[in-house]
Design an enzyme around this catalytic site. Structure first.
Site, short mmCIF file in Angstrom:
data_model
loop_
_atom_site.label_atom_id
_atom_site.label_comp_id
_atom_site.label_asym_id
_atom_site.label_seq_id
_atom_site.Cartn_x
_atom_site.Cartn_y
_atom_site.Cartn_z
N GLU A 35 -3.86 6.39 -7.22
CA GLU A 35 -3.56 6.13 -9.14
C GLU A 35 -5.17 6.48 -10.29
O GLU A 35 -6.06 6.78 -9.32
CB GLU A 35 -3.90 4.79 -8.15
CG GLU A 35 -2.82 4.07 -8.06
CD GLU A 35 -2.63 2.74 -7.71
OE1 GLU A 35 -3.64 2.01 -7.72
OE2 GLU A 35 -2.18 2.36 -6.64
N HIS A 58 -0.23 -0.72 -10.35
CA HIS A 58 -0.94 -1.40 -9.96
C HIS A 58 -1.46 -2.93 -10.30
O HIS A 58 -2.65 -3.59 -9.82
CB HIS A 58 -2.20 -0.95 -9.09
CG HIS A 58 -2.51 -1.50 -8.05
ND1 HIS A 58 -3.41 -0.25 -6.54
CD2 HIS A 58 -2.75 -2.41 -7.12
CE1 HIS A 58 -3.78 -1.44 -5.81
NE2 HIS A 58 -3.21 -2.27 -5.73
N ARG A 71 0.86 -0.94 -0.07
CA ARG A 71 0.16 -0.13 -0.08
C ARG A 71 0.48 0.98 -0.21
O ARG A 71 2.12 1.18 0.65
CB ARG A 71 -0.50 0.25 1.55
CG ARG A 71 -2.08 -0.77 1.32
CD ARG A 71 -3.02 -0.50 -0.11
NE ARG A 71 -4.49 -1.18 0.09
CZ ARG A 71 -3.77 -3.42 -0.63
NH1 ARG A 71 -3.70 -2.60 -1.35
NH2 ARG A 71 -4.96 -3.41 -1.32
#
Length: 342
Positions: free
Chosen positions: A288, A308, A259
């Site tokens: 993001e 990601h 994270r």
């Protein structure tokens, strides 16, 4: 029992059909993520919602009076209002560990990419750097065997992309859960020594030759590579800051596939610009998608970035589909649930 299924899945969903009426829609058939209003229209009379990304808000829960189970095919049901579900006595299912192998393997892929400069070498050849204008046979002098070498100059790729080996390096793992343990297993196969920080795992469960629990400060001082495998929360957000980054060995590396919030981004950028950090590999970000003039994209050549994708494997989808199907079968049978969010 009516099941509204909007999740990413693998297989034919026969296990779900055997439980009752199955309505498959949304992301499951290639549509965009539903708005709460769209989800309400679809699931207002549902007993079960199975989703990956749709936001199951308090409004959605209130509009679905028959709802008994909300299943989220993720390692953390961040898109479910778990408090509202609990207040209604609705079970919330999730899929812990479903992408642990995927995330561990990507972590190690990024580690290898960092120490051997693989993305930079690939990009250079794709740009035409270090290549010839045309095909040309290499001449071998009489009496010598054919030598396969790209070039022998200080500017050759052999010199420009010269890296390091992982054997005998020290890997620091912050977090020793499903993913951290798998990374440790792979690292030991590469001949690495491993330091671990995890307040929730006792030293007696960790310590053995080549694998030792330590303190956060010692890990950052001693590790050649630090890899982060912890969740976001009050105990961890902002944990990796300027003080810790500044204590690392010159040229040390940082990997984050967990994270973004656990790292102070401004401090990381500063450490990459000025040292001591030699490089970083990142799969997660404070916002993001990243924007084009973010330093990770436009400036810092010592950063490897991926969008990601740590959990993005077909096998992860197969696992979460099977996990939710099995727990719904337990629910119907009145058996204890294995994947209930507490």
């Amino acid at each position: 029992m009516k099941i509204v299924f909007t999740a990413e899945y693998a297989g034919d969903l026969q296990a779900f059909r055997q439980l009752g009426e199955l309505v498959v829609d949304g992301w499951a058939i290639g549509k965009p993520k539903f708005t709460p209003q769209q989800l309400i229209a679809l699931a207002h009379d549902a007993d079960v919602i199975v989703t990956s990304y749709d936001n199951v808000t308090a409004e959605v829960i209130a509009a679905c009076p028959q709802l008994k189970v909300i299943a989220c095919t993720r390692a953390n049901p961040v898109n479910i209002d778990t408090a509202a579900a609990k207040a209604r006595g609705i079970k919330v299912l999730f899929t812990p560990g479903r992408n642990a192998d995927a995330a561990a393997e990507l972590t190690f892929g990024l580690m290898l990419a960092l120490v051997r400069h693989i993305p930079q070498a690939h990009a250079a050849l794709k740009r035409g750097d270090f290549t010839r204008d045309a095909q040309q046979e290499q001449q071998t002098s009489a009496g010598l065997k054919r030598d396969v070498v790209w070039d022998v100059t200080p500017e050759s790729p052999y010199e420009v992309f010269k890296g390091s080996e992982l054997r005998n390096k020290t890997l620091g793992l912050i977090g020793y859960g499903n993913i951290g343990r798998r990374v440790a297993r792979i690292a030991r196969a590469f001949g690495m020594a491993i330091l671990v920080v995890d307040p929730f795992v006792a030293a007696e469960e960790i310590n053995e030759p080549g694998l030792q629990k330590t303190t956060l400060d010692a890990l950052f001082r001693e590790a050649d590579i630090v890899s982060l495998h912890l969740s976001s929360g009050a105990h961890s957000d902002g944990l990796v800051n300027a003080a810790l980054l500044g204590s690392m060995k010159p040229g040390a590396l940082l990997i984050n596939t967990s994270r973004a919030a656990v790292v102070v981004e401004a401090d990381l950028i500063d450490a990459l610009r000025k040292g001591p950090l030699g490089g970083a590999a990142l799969d997660v970000y404070h916002q993001e998608p990243l924007w084009r003039d973010h330093p990770f994209v436009s400036e810092l050549e010592n950063v490897i970035i991926t969008p990601h994708i740590a959990g993005a494997t077909r096998e992860s989808i197969e696992k979460h589909t099977a996990m939710i199907a099995a727990d719904l079968q337990r629910f119907v049978a009145g058996e204890p649930l294995l994947y209930q969010w507490k």
